[in-house]
Design a protein around this motif. Structure first.
Motif, PDB file in Angstrom:
ATOM      1  N   PHE A   1       2.491 -39.282  21.617  1.00 21.84           N
ATOM      2  CA  PHE A   1       2.355 -40.761  21.940  1.00 21.84           C
ATOM      3  C   PHE A   1       3.367 -41.041  23.147  1.00 21.84           C
ATOM      4  CE2 PHE A   1       5.079 -44.636  21.615  1.00 21.84           C
ATOM      5  CZ  PHE A   1       4.239 -45.570  21.893  1.00 21.84           C
ATOM      6  N   PHE A   2       4.641 -40.217  23.151  1.00 23.04           N
ATOM      7  CA  PHE A   2       5.900 -40.232  24.214  1.00 23.04           C
ATOM      8  C   PHE A   2       4.951 -40.203  25.382  1.00 23.04           C
ATOM      9  CE2 PHE A   2       8.709 -38.058  26.868  1.00 23.04           C
ATOM     10  CZ  PHE A   2       9.518 -39.084  26.917  1.00 23.04           C
ATOM     11  N   VAL A   3       4.272 -39.098  25.699  1.00 25.52           N
ATOM     12  CA  VAL A   3       3.630 -38.934  26.946  1.00 25.52           C
ATOM     13  C   VAL A   3       2.629 -39.918  27.315  1.00 25.52           C
ATOM     14  CG1 VAL A   3       2.489 -37.070  28.392  1.00 25.52           C
ATOM     15  CG2 VAL A   3       4.121 -36.474  26.802  1.00 25.52           C
ATOM     16  N   SER A   4       1.699 -40.030  26.341  1.00 26.44           N
ATOM     17  CA  SER A   4       0.536 -41.328  26.597  1.00 26.44           C
ATOM     18  C   SER A   4       0.988 -42.430  26.952  1.00 26.44           C
ATOM     19  CB  SER A   4      -0.294 -41.077  25.214  1.00 26.44           C
ATOM     20  OG  SER A   4      -0.980 -39.794  24.993  1.00 26.44           O
ATOM     21  N   ALA A   5       2.196 -42.724  26.336  1.00 25.72           N
ATOM     22  CA  ALA A   5       2.724 -44.111  26.475  1.00 25.72           C
ATOM     23  C   ALA A   5       2.986 -44.385  28.220  1.00 25.72           C
ATOM     24  CB  ALA A   5       3.967 -44.318  25.846  1.00 25.72           C
ATOM     25  N   GLU A   6       3.360 -43.510  28.952  1.00 25.90           N
ATOM     26  CA  GLU A   6       3.664 -43.602  30.333  1.00 25.90           C
ATOM     27  C   GLU A   6       2.061 -44.027  30.976  1.00 25.90           C
ATOM     28  OE1 GLU A   6       4.436 -41.022  34.089  1.00 25.90           O
ATOM     29  OE2 GLU A   6       5.613 -40.427  32.271  1.00 25.90           O
ATOM     30  N   GLY A   7       1.316 -42.960  30.313  1.00 27.02           N
ATOM     31  CA  GLY A   7      -0.254 -43.402  30.967  1.00 27.02           C
ATOM     32  C   GLY A   7      -0.630 -44.865  30.768  1.00 27.02           C
ATOM     33  N   ILE A   8      -0.311 -45.389  29.489  1.00 29.11           N
ATOM     34  CA  ILE A   8      -0.793 -46.699  29.283  1.00 29.11           C
ATOM     35  C   ILE A   8      -0.080 -47.772  30.182  1.00 29.11           C
ATOM     36  CG2 ILE A   8      -0.574 -48.547  27.215  1.00 29.11           C
ATOM     37  CD1 ILE A   8      -0.618 -46.267  25.505  1.00 29.11           C
ATOM     38  N   MET A   9       1.249 -47.661  30.664  1.00 34.30           N
ATOM     39  CA  MET A   9       1.981 -48.347  31.467  1.00 34.30           C
ATOM     40  C   MET A   9       1.487 -48.240  32.840  1.00 34.30           C
ATOM     41  SD  MET A   9       6.007 -47.992  30.067  1.00 34.30           S
ATOM     42  CE  MET A   9       5.932 -46.334  29.517  1.00 34.30           C
ATOM     43  N   LEU A  10       0.945 -47.171  33.244  1.00 34.26           N
ATOM     44  CA  LEU A  10       0.458 -46.730  34.366  1.00 34.26           C
ATOM     45  C   LEU A  10      -1.014 -47.591  34.562  1.00 34.26           C
ATOM     46  CD1 LEU A  10       0.945 -42.933  35.162  1.00 34.26           C
ATOM     47  CD2 LEU A  10       2.290 -44.751  36.189  1.00 34.26           C
ATOM     48  N   PHE A  11      -1.655 -47.513  33.587  1.00 35.85           N
ATOM     49  CA  PHE A  11      -2.855 -48.291  33.722  1.00 35.85           C
ATOM     50  C   PHE A  11      -2.535 -49.824  33.629  1.00 35.85           C
ATOM     51  CE2 PHE A  11      -5.864 -50.419  30.965  1.00 35.85           C
ATOM     52  CZ  PHE A  11      -7.322 -50.246  31.738  1.00 35.85           C
ATOM     53  N   TYR A  12      -1.594 -50.348  32.894  1.00 34.36           N
ATOM     54  CA  TYR A  12      -1.213 -51.657  32.959  1.00 34.36           C
ATOM     55  C   TYR A  12      -0.928 -52.297  34.155  1.00 34.36           C
ATOM     56  CZ  TYR A  12       1.201 -56.050  31.319  1.00 34.36           C
ATOM     57  OH  TYR A  12       1.505 -57.204  31.181  1.00 34.36           O
ATOM     58  N   LEU A  13       0.015 -51.505  34.700  1.00 34.06           N
ATOM     59  CA  LEU A  13       0.525 -51.829  36.497  1.00 34.06           C
ATOM     60  C   LEU A  13      -0.728 -51.734  37.396  1.00 34.06           C
ATOM     61  CD1 LEU A  13       3.964 -50.558  36.097  1.00 34.06           C
ATOM     62  CD2 LEU A  13       3.322 -53.012  35.870  1.00 34.06           C
ATOM     63  N   LEU A  14      -1.387 -50.544  37.312  1.00 38.88           N
ATOM     64  CA  LEU A  14      -2.482 -50.366  38.349  1.00 38.88           C
ATOM     65  C   LEU A  14      -3.565 -51.363  38.044  1.00 38.88           C
ATOM     66  CD1 LEU A  14      -3.349 -46.660  38.461  1.00 38.88           C
ATOM     67  CD2 LEU A  14      -2.822 -47.901  40.260  1.00 38.88           C
ATOM     68  N   ARG A  15      -3.865 -51.916  36.995  1.00 38.76           N
ATOM     69  CA  ARG A  15      -4.848 -52.841  36.805  1.00 38.76           C
ATOM     70  C   ARG A  15      -4.196 -54.324  37.275  1.00 38.76           C
ATOM     71  NH1 ARG A  15      -6.729 -54.601  30.805  1.00 38.76           N
ATOM     72  NH2 ARG A  15      -4.626 -55.420  30.861  1.00 38.76           N
ATOM     73  N   SER A  16      -3.239 -54.367  37.510  1.00 37.98           N
ATOM     74  CA  SER A  16      -2.579 -55.563  38.252  1.00 37.98           C
ATOM     75  C   SER A  16      -2.689 -55.456  39.633  1.00 37.98           C
ATOM     76  CB  SER A  16      -1.078 -55.839  37.675  1.00 37.98           C
ATOM     77  OG  SER A  16      -0.867 -55.778  36.465  1.00 37.98           O
ATOM     78  N   LEU A  17      -2.972 -54.175  40.069  1.00 39.56           N
ATOM     79  CA  LEU A  17      -3.118 -54.284  41.758  1.00 39.56           C
ATOM     80  C   LEU A  17      -4.429 -53.665  42.019  1.00 39.56           C
ATOM     81  CD1 LEU A  17       0.344 -52.231  42.226  1.00 39.56           C
ATOM     82  CD2 LEU A  17      -0.266 -54.446  42.892  1.00 39.56           C
ATOM     83  N   ASN A  18      -5.256 -53.889  41.053  1.00 36.41           N
ATOM     84  CA  ASN A  18      -6.790 -53.571  41.273  1.00 36.41           C
ATOM     85  C   ASN A  18      -7.135 -52.200  41.440  1.00 36.41           C
ATOM     86  OD1 ASN A  18      -7.588 -56.442  41.091  1.00 36.41           O
ATOM     87  ND2 ASN A  18      -6.781 -56.680  43.061  1.00 36.41           N
ATOM     88  N   GLY A  19      -6.501 -51.361  40.618  1.00 36.04           N
ATOM     89  CA  GLY A  19      -6.411 -49.835  40.788  1.00 36.04           C
ATOM     90  C   GLY A  19      -7.948 -49.537  40.070  1.00 36.04           C
ATOM     91  N   ARG A  20      -8.156 -48.199  40.626  1.00 33.97           N
ATOM     92  CA  ARG A  20      -9.712 -47.556  40.077  1.00 33.97           C
ATOM     93  C   ARG A  20      -9.679 -46.927  38.719  1.00 33.97           C
ATOM     94  NH1 ARG A  20     -13.460 -48.034  44.049  1.00 33.97           N
ATOM     95  NH2 ARG A  20     -12.978 -48.823  46.092  1.00 33.97           N
TER      96      ARG A  20
END
Length: 361
Positions: free
Chosen positions: A65-84
């Motif tokens: 979870f510790f490592v995956s949590a960073e991925g969740i944050m990356l996805f959350y912020l990327l989606r704000s910038l219309n990431g793919r």
């Protein structure tokens, strides 16, 4: 000419990776020698046999979870910038970052590799940089806040447990605080910071600590400009940034909880959860900025000293093997698997794109 330059550059990168990998293996071998030397492995195996299987599974889950949590944050912020990238790919970036951070001094290899694969997935290079910089800044900021809070409200017990490692904790906290301050200065006063960095670089070149390089100056400009993008993002998405701050705190706390789970798994009593978590946090803060891959060696030595009064009797070394084995080496192996699978996936995807379409009669 250009092909020749690319070949030379590729050779230099490969040589650097071989050196980093060799350095990592040497440090790991020395660390293993230090922590296993003179130990009664029969007693340790007996103690490990008393560890609750439920606690072991819970600790493994927390580490992932510790490592995956960073991925969740990356996805959350990327989606704000219309990431793919989808959530699964963002979690993949996180494990890639953990692997390359774990095998390079001062964890310098993680973000460049994350950025490389994010751009390969057709995410904007500038937007990916902003997201990674934002996550990195908040990660360090939360660690500093935890350290300052521990120092302010738990100073006497902290000093008693850390003993000779107390100065190392102060050094680690100071280095992290200075880094956060520098990043904030780059964000808020980019022109002044460029002048200061260029001046410092010039002085290092003058005294021959560094060689003169135009490429380095370009990288400095890109670094400062990249954080300017991050500050615009922070100001424009305050609610999202607050959410990431709170989630980062949960992420950081999870790896500290892991040690408490192992403590409970051995059915030990006498220490409360907060004490165990704060001590584990102090170990992380002390070694976080050290220029050793994965902070190997010093982490194990400090753990033995700090937790000597927590994991009593025969449980100290078994707890070290399990805790460190899970929160670093286990996750590193999982991350290596992700790196290999991801490389095969990217290679297969590129081949499929290059293959000519099959014509139908």
């Amino acid at each position: 000419m250009e092909v020749s330059q690319n070949r030379v550059k590729g050779t230099a990168v490969d040589r650097k990776r071989v050196l980093e990998g060799s350095f990592f293996l040497v440090v790991m071998a020395l660390s293993f020698y230090t922590i296993f030397r003179g130990q009664d492995m029969g007693r340790i195996r007996h103690a490990l046999g008393r560890l609750s299987p439920f606690a072991l599974c819970a600790a493994l889950g927390v580490a992932l979870f510790f490592v995956s949590a960073e991925g969740i944050m990356l996805f959350y912020l990327l989606r704000s910038l219309n990431g793919r990238s989808c959530l699964g790919r963002c979690i993949c970036y996180s494990f890639i970052g953990f692997f390359y951070s774990g095998i390079t001094p001062s964890a310098t290899g993680g973000q460049p590799m994350q950025l490389y694969y994010m751009s390969k997935d057709r995410n904007s290079l500038s937007e990916s940089s902003v997201v990674l910089m934002t996550v990195a800044l908040i990660y360090k900021l939360v660690l500093v806040v935890i350290g300052i809070g521990t120092l302010a409200f738990w100073h006497k017990p902290l000093r008693g447990y850390l003993e000779e490692f107390y100065p190392l904790f102060l050094l680690g906290l100071a280095l992290n605080a200075i880094l956060v301050a520098l990043l904030l200065a780059v964000m808020l006063a980019p022109k002044s910071m460029k002048r200061i960095i260029f001046w410092a670089e010039k002085q290092l070149v003058r005294i021959r600590v560094l060689k003169k390089s135009e490429t380095r100056q370009e990288k400095i400009v890109q670094f400062v400009d990249g954080y300017q993008g991050a500050v615009r993002f922070l100001l424009g998405h305050k609610g999202k940034v607050l959410a990431v701050c709170l989630f980062t705190f949960v992420q950081r706390a999870s790896v500290f909880v892991l040690t408490w789970i192992i403590y409970c798994g051995f059915s030990l009593e006498g220490a409360d959860a907060l004490t165990v978590m704060l001590l584990q946090a102090s170990v992380y803060i002390a070694v976080d900025m050290l220029p050793v891959p994965g902070a190997q060696g010093i982490t194990e030595v400090m753990y033995r000293s700090v937790f000597g009064g927590i994991f009593t009797g025969e449980y100290l070394m078994p707890s070290l093997y399990v805790t460190r084995g899970i929160n670093f080496y286990f996750v590193l192996l999982v991350s290596l698997g992700v790196v290999v699978v991801n490389s095969l996936y990217v290679r297969h995807r590129n081949k499929r794109k290059q293959s000519p379409p099959v014509s139908t009669p």
